[in-house]
Scaffold this motif. Structure first.
Motif, PDB file in Angstrom:
ATOM      1  N   ILE A  94       0.780  -1.142  -0.180  1.00 29.24           N
ATOM      2  CA  ILE A  94       0.014  -0.005  -0.256  1.00 29.24           C
ATOM      3  C   ILE A  94       0.899   0.980   0.019  1.00 29.24           C
ATOM      4  O   ILE A  94       0.739   2.241  -0.675  1.00 29.24           O
ATOM      5  N   GLN A  95       1.940   1.318   0.780  1.00 29.64           N
ATOM      6  CA  GLN A  95       2.622   2.459   0.839  1.00 29.64           C
ATOM      7  C   GLN A  95       3.339   2.698  -0.532  1.00 29.64           C
ATOM      8  O   GLN A  95       3.599   3.977  -0.884  1.00 29.64           O
ATOM      9  N   PRO A 152      -1.937  -4.060  -6.555  1.00 27.95           N
ATOM     10  CA  PRO A 152      -1.994  -5.579  -6.846  1.00 27.95           C
ATOM     11  C   PRO A 152      -2.749  -6.273  -5.952  1.00 27.95           C
ATOM     12  O   PRO A 152      -2.734  -6.029  -4.654  1.00 27.95           O
ATOM     13  N   TRP A 153      -3.841  -6.981  -6.111  1.00 28.83           N
ATOM     14  CA  TRP A 153      -4.746  -7.943  -5.297  1.00 28.83           C
ATOM     15  C   TRP A 153      -5.624  -7.038  -4.580  1.00 28.83           C
ATOM     16  O   TRP A 153      -6.542  -7.845  -4.105  1.00 28.83           O
ATOM     17  N   VAL A 154      -5.733  -5.839  -4.760  1.00 28.06           N
ATOM     18  CA  VAL A 154      -6.783  -5.041  -4.155  1.00 28.06           C
ATOM     19  C   VAL A 154      -7.965  -4.889  -4.913  1.00 28.06           C
ATOM     20  O   VAL A 154      -7.908  -4.592  -6.038  1.00 28.06           O
ATOM     21  N   ARG A 155      -9.132  -5.514  -4.515  1.00 30.10           N
ATOM     22  CA  ARG A 155     -10.457  -5.349  -5.334  1.00 30.10           C
ATOM     23  C   ARG A 155     -11.088  -4.152  -4.748  1.00 30.10           C
ATOM     24  O   ARG A 155     -11.605  -3.295  -5.651  1.00 30.10           O
ATOM     25  N   ASN A 156     -11.125  -4.183  -3.337  1.00 28.86           N
ATOM     26  CA  ASN A 156     -11.900  -2.946  -3.238  1.00 28.86           C
ATOM     27  C   ASN A 156     -11.280  -2.397  -1.652  1.00 28.86           C
ATOM     28  O   ASN A 156     -11.043  -3.281  -0.909  1.00 28.86           O
ATOM     29  N   ILE A 216      -9.759  -3.834   3.633  1.00 26.83           N
ATOM     30  CA  ILE A 216      -9.609  -4.110   2.282  1.00 26.83           C
ATOM     31  C   ILE A 216     -10.386  -5.738   1.909  1.00 26.83           C
ATOM     32  O   ILE A 216     -10.266  -6.669   2.537  1.00 26.83           O
ATOM     33  N   GLU A 217     -10.702  -5.705   0.678  1.00 27.69           N
ATOM     34  CA  GLU A 217     -11.253  -7.045   0.102  1.00 27.69           C
ATOM     35  C   GLU A 217     -10.006  -7.240  -0.951  1.00 27.69           C
ATOM     36  O   GLU A 217      -9.862  -6.542  -1.880  1.00 27.69           O
ATOM     37  N   GLU A 218      -9.409  -8.332  -0.960  1.00 29.50           N
ATOM     38  CA  GLU A 218      -8.626  -8.904  -1.957  1.00 29.50           C
ATOM     39  C   GLU A 218      -9.527  -9.609  -3.207  1.00 29.50           C
ATOM     40  O   GLU A 218     -10.499 -10.257  -2.975  1.00 29.50           O
ATOM     41  N   HIS A 219      -8.703  -9.629  -4.015  1.00 33.24           N
ATOM     42  CA  HIS A 219      -9.111 -10.520  -5.236  1.00 33.24           C
ATOM     43  C   HIS A 219      -8.910 -11.905  -4.968  1.00 33.24           C
ATOM     44  O   HIS A 219      -7.831 -12.164  -4.364  1.00 33.24           O
TER      45      HIS A 219
END
Length: 253
Positions: free
Chosen positions: A45-46, A73-77, A92-95
């Motif tokens: 995230i940083q 990468p991998w962050v859906r929402n 966070i919701e991951e893919h």
């Protein structure tokens, strides 16, 4: 006097808001309810938000920050909330990877394309490979589900499923068998070329194959079937593994 007092209050408020103690210095990551964080870390995230946090606890633009974080990468929402006096909470919701897509992307369980490092996929899971034109990913996920259900009585599973620019299907199963399914009769809604081109039923042809497969295996014992062409209305054609056929011919000689 009233105007002067108001100006003094506004000035004081502006001074307080700009104090360094309200600069964003803390960021906490949590999974959304029902999710786990397997791939997203504070370092990820940083790296994505570096140089994109504009403002402090009071003035940071949360919608803009949300948009930037969802590029990671991998962050859906992600849902963002302020934590007094200098922090942010990221839920966070991951893919969740469902399949590999074309050369280097993936499809999640929502039928959405995302880009991330494939090397981070669970090595204990065999992800199918899907290939198709841009915008066809939801159709492929739908058809793959239908095909998996139809093939389940034979315990056959999809390894690769490809959709051509003319919306014709070709499938390779995990046992090495190839299925040629022909053009999709239900793809006109997303097919830029249009026209049914005498398409035959996807499901009916596969059902015919499933019913005939056990008998076909019995009748072709000792010969390996490489390909099954299902583009016929009343049957299908098969091709044998030529290497096996040649080996058998040599042995007979």
């Amino acid at each position: 006097m009233l105007v002067a007092i108001l100006a003094l209050l506004v000035g004081a408020g502006s001074w307080v808001i700009k104090q360094p103690r309200f600069n964003i210095t803390k960021m906490v990551l949590e999974p959304k309810e029902g999710n786990t964080l397997l791939h997203v870390s504070p370092a990820n995230i940083q790296a994505v938000i570096a140089g994109h946090i504009d403002g402090n606890f009071f003035t940071v633009d949360l919608p803009a920050l949300k948009e930037q974080i969802e590029k990671a990468p991998w962050v859906r929402n992600v849902d963002i909330s302020r934590v007094w006096p200098d922090g942010l909470l990221l839920r966070i919701e991951e893919h969740e990877a469902y399949a590999k897509w074309n050369e280097n992307q993936m499809i999640n369980t929502w039928g959405e394309i995302f880009t991330a490092n494939r090397a981070e996929l669970d090595s204990n899971v065999e992800y199918p490979q899907y290939n198709g034109p841009d915008g066809s990913e939801k159709l492929i996920v739908q058809r793959a589900g239908e095909l998996a259900t139809l093939l389940s009585p034979l315990n056959l599973h999809i390894d690769t499923m490809s959709l051509s620019d003319r919306y014709a299907w070709q499938v390779k199963l995990k046992n090495g068998l190839e299925l040629i399914l022909g053009r999709d009769g239900g793809a006109e809604v997303v097919d830029p070329l249009g026209g049914s081109q005498e398409a035959v039923s996807f499901a009916e042809n596969v059902k015919r194959f499933v019913q005939a497969w056990p008998v076909l295996l019995e009748r072709t014992k000792g010969r390996r079937i490489k390909k099954v062409d299902l583009r016929y209305t009343k049957g299908f054609a098969i091709s044998f593994d030529q290497a096996v056929v040649n080996e058998e011919s040599t042995e007979k000689k």
